[in-house]
Design an enzyme around this catalytic site. Structure first.
Site, PDB file in Angstrom:
ATOM      1  N   CYS A 100      27.947   8.082  53.011  1.00  0.00           N
ATOM      2  CA  CYS A 100      28.477   8.734  52.814  1.00  0.00           C
ATOM      3  C   CYS A 100      29.959   8.960  52.323  1.00  0.00           C
ATOM      4  O   CYS A 100      30.508   8.172  53.164  1.00  0.00           O
ATOM      5  CB  CYS A 100      28.549  10.006  53.470  1.00  0.00           C
ATOM      6  SG  CYS A 100      28.064  11.775  53.857  1.00  0.00           S
ATOM      7  N   GLY A 204      20.549   8.284  42.612  1.00  0.00           N
ATOM      8  CA  GLY A 204      21.902   8.287  41.925  1.00  0.00           C
ATOM      9  C   GLY A 204      21.068   9.013  40.600  1.00  0.00           C
ATOM     10  O   GLY A 204      20.725   8.439  39.582  1.00  0.00           O
TER      11      GLY A 204
HETATM   12  C1  LIG Z   1      26.641  18.442  48.572  1.00  0.00           C
HETATM   13  C2  LIG Z   1      25.843  17.511  48.925  1.00  0.00           C
HETATM   14  C3  LIG Z   1      25.656  16.387  50.451  1.00  0.00           C
HETATM   15  C4  LIG Z   1      25.361  15.233  51.310  1.00  0.00           C
HETATM   16  N1  LIG Z   1      25.211  14.847  52.077  1.00  0.00           N
HETATM   17  C5  LIG Z   1      24.718  13.852  52.280  1.00  0.00           C
HETATM   18  C6  LIG Z   1      24.559  13.340  54.179  1.00  0.00           C
HETATM   19  O1  LIG Z   1      24.699  13.837  54.720  1.00  0.00           O
HETATM   20  N2  LIG Z   1      23.699  12.358  53.629  1.00  0.00           N
HETATM   21  C7  LIG Z   1      23.036  11.465  53.365  1.00  0.00           C
HETATM   22  O2  LIG Z   1      22.805  10.582  52.918  1.00  0.00           O
HETATM   23  N3  LIG Z   1      24.283  11.884  51.428  1.00  0.00           N
HETATM   24  C8  LIG Z   1      24.210  12.640  51.516  1.00  0.00           C
HETATM   25  N4  LIG Z   1      24.814  13.083  50.280  1.00  0.00           N
HETATM   26  C9  LIG Z   1      24.843  11.989  49.163  1.00  0.00           C
HETATM   27  C10 LIG Z   1      22.572  12.244  48.588  1.00  0.00           C
HETATM   28  O3  LIG Z   1      21.910  12.284  49.308  1.00  0.00           O
HETATM   29  C11 LIG Z   1      22.216  11.314  47.486  1.00  0.00           C
HETATM   30  O4  LIG Z   1      22.941  10.096  47.560  1.00  0.00           O
HETATM   31  C12 LIG Z   1      23.596  11.916  45.789  1.00  0.00           C
HETATM   32  O5  LIG Z   1      24.056  13.020  45.700  1.00  0.00           O
HETATM   33  C13 LIG Z   1      23.217  10.767  44.749  1.00  0.00           C
HETATM   34  O6  LIG Z   1      21.809  11.389  44.693  1.00  0.00           O
HETATM   35  P1  LIG Z   1      21.218  12.802  43.332  1.00  0.00           P
HETATM   36  O7  LIG Z   1      22.149  12.173  42.103  1.00  0.00           O
HETATM   37  O8  LIG Z   1      20.497  12.436  42.796  1.00  0.00           O
HETATM   38  O9  LIG Z   1      22.318  14.055  43.751  1.00  0.00           O
HETATM   39  C14 LIG Z   1      24.704  13.804  49.341  1.00  0.00           C
HETATM   40  C15 LIG Z   1      25.220  14.960  48.427  1.00  0.00           C
HETATM   41  C16 LIG Z   1      25.804  16.604  47.865  1.00  0.00           C
HETATM   42  C17 LIG Z   1      25.682  16.711  46.720  1.00  0.00           C
END
Ligand SMILES: Cc1cc2nc3c(=O)[nH]c(=O)nc-3n(C[C@H](O)[C@H](O)[C@H](O)COP(=O)(O)O)c2cc1C
Length: 345
Positions: A100, A204
């Protein structure tokens, strides 16, 4: 695909997203083809466990197995305690958050800041694995590729975590410094996969079935995890599953199907949050669903004026019914990556 002794339905995972992947949304993703979904992070700070926010996050009533809870913190003993607390509330898998980038999280108690302190990161992995072992609960870890371009240490942390007994590693292909900027890279994910024997999950920017296949092939990862592309479009999991199995692209969902899924989701959502909070927090899910659809922006604005569950449900139902008169299937596709949460996470 297994996490420790736990067999999963497939290798398509819903990413943990604070404020998004609550129990109702995880259930919906699982219903629409996700083999696994991780909870929003739960703090290791005991003083916050009784808060409404945390107790909702630790509520797994009726959730389809396996129930996976992500914990966040920077103190090994507190993290171990948080793991056990969540196991007592139904967690069958514990995920450690090392990914995070939010300032609130990094400066105070968690997230990718841990990647900068490898010995603390591994101390935490060790403590959480030891606390979970007597319960036969596997521990997983989610991280970024490193703190910054010059400190890309995912491979080292993954190898250390494997030695500590961690059962699976997820890598979001960005550094902490990048936040959500630029594009995810998958070379580091592939390097992590090559360095460990436990399953590795690529994450990602995966937003289409073709991209899913490409990332699986280029990284050799055991699974992929999808976050933002599932917001308002949880059926992406079944689209990917179909494409991986057949090489064919599913047509967009029928309008009536999408309506049914959203109404079921709303019902479940109100059940967890109650009317006053539920009607407001449901707006984002409705907004993501209608985003990119004809008239979606105006409908989204109208949603903000509605204050009761009954009115919200009726408005959503009417809106989809009108669309169904024009189109059998959802027209167009929503803009990629809604609500990238850059300010949030
Ligand atoms: C609104 C939001 C909240 C997120 N909260 C967390 C979280 O609580 N824990 C975590 O490990 N990653 C969190 N992430 C990261 C996502 O799990 C993920 O790693 C990141 O969005 C990349 O993946 P994507 O491109 O498919 O969205 C969050 C992402 C977003 C957009």
């Amino acid at each position: 695909m297994r996490i420790g002794h736990i067999q999963l339905a497939n290798r398509l995972f819903a990413a943990p997203m604070a404020g998004v992947t609550d129990r109702p949304f995880r259930q919906l993703c699982k219903r629409l083809g996700a083999g696994y979904a991780v909870s929003e992070m739960v703090t290791s700070r005991k003083d916050l466990w009784a808060s409404l926010k945390t107790s909702r996050r630790a509520d797994h009533a009726g959730e389809a197995a396996p129930i996976s809870v992500q914990i966040a913190g920077t103190d090994a003993a507190m993290m171990a305690e948080a793991a056990v607390y969540n196991i007592e509330r139904g967690a069958q898998i514990i995920d450690i958050n090392m990914g995070c980038p939010a300032k609130k999280v990094c400066s105070q108690w968690a997230g990718s800041a841990l990647m900068r302190d490898e010995s603390l990161a591994l101390e935490i992995a060790d403590a959480v694995v030891s606390a979970c072992a007597p319960h036969n609960v596997p521990v997983t870890l989610k991280m970024r590729t490193g703190w910054s371009a010059s400190e890309r240490n995912a491979v080292r942390i993954a190898a250390g975590a494997e030695s500590a007994g961690v059962a699976m590693i997820t890598v979001h292909g960005r550094t902490r410094e990048q936040g959500y900027k630029g594009s995810a890279e998958y070379d580091t994910v592939a390097a992590v996969k090559a360095a460990v024997r436990i399953p590795v999950v690529a994450n990602g920017d995966i937003d289409t079935p073709a991209k899913a296949r490409e990332v699986l092939e280029s990284t050799g990862a055991d699974a992929i995890m999808i976050g933002r592309a599932a917001q308002g479009r949880p059926w992406i999991f079944r689209e990917i599953a179909h494409f991986l199995a057949t090489g064919e692209t599913l047509p967009p969902p029928r309008v009536a199907e999408a309506k049914g899924w959203l109404l079921d989701h709303l019902d479940d959502h109100y059940g967890l949050y109650g009317e006053a909070t539920g009607v407001r927090s449901a707006r984002k899910h409705i907004g993501w669903t209608v985003q990119g659809l004809p008239g979606g922006a105006a409908f989204r604005a109208r949603m903000n004026t509605i204050e009761t569950c009954a009115q919200q449900v009726a408005a959503v139902a009417d809106w989809f019914d009108e669309m169904a008169e024009r189109d059998e299937r959802l027209p167009g596709t929503p803009a990629a990556m809604p609500g990238d949460g850059a300010t949030l996470q």
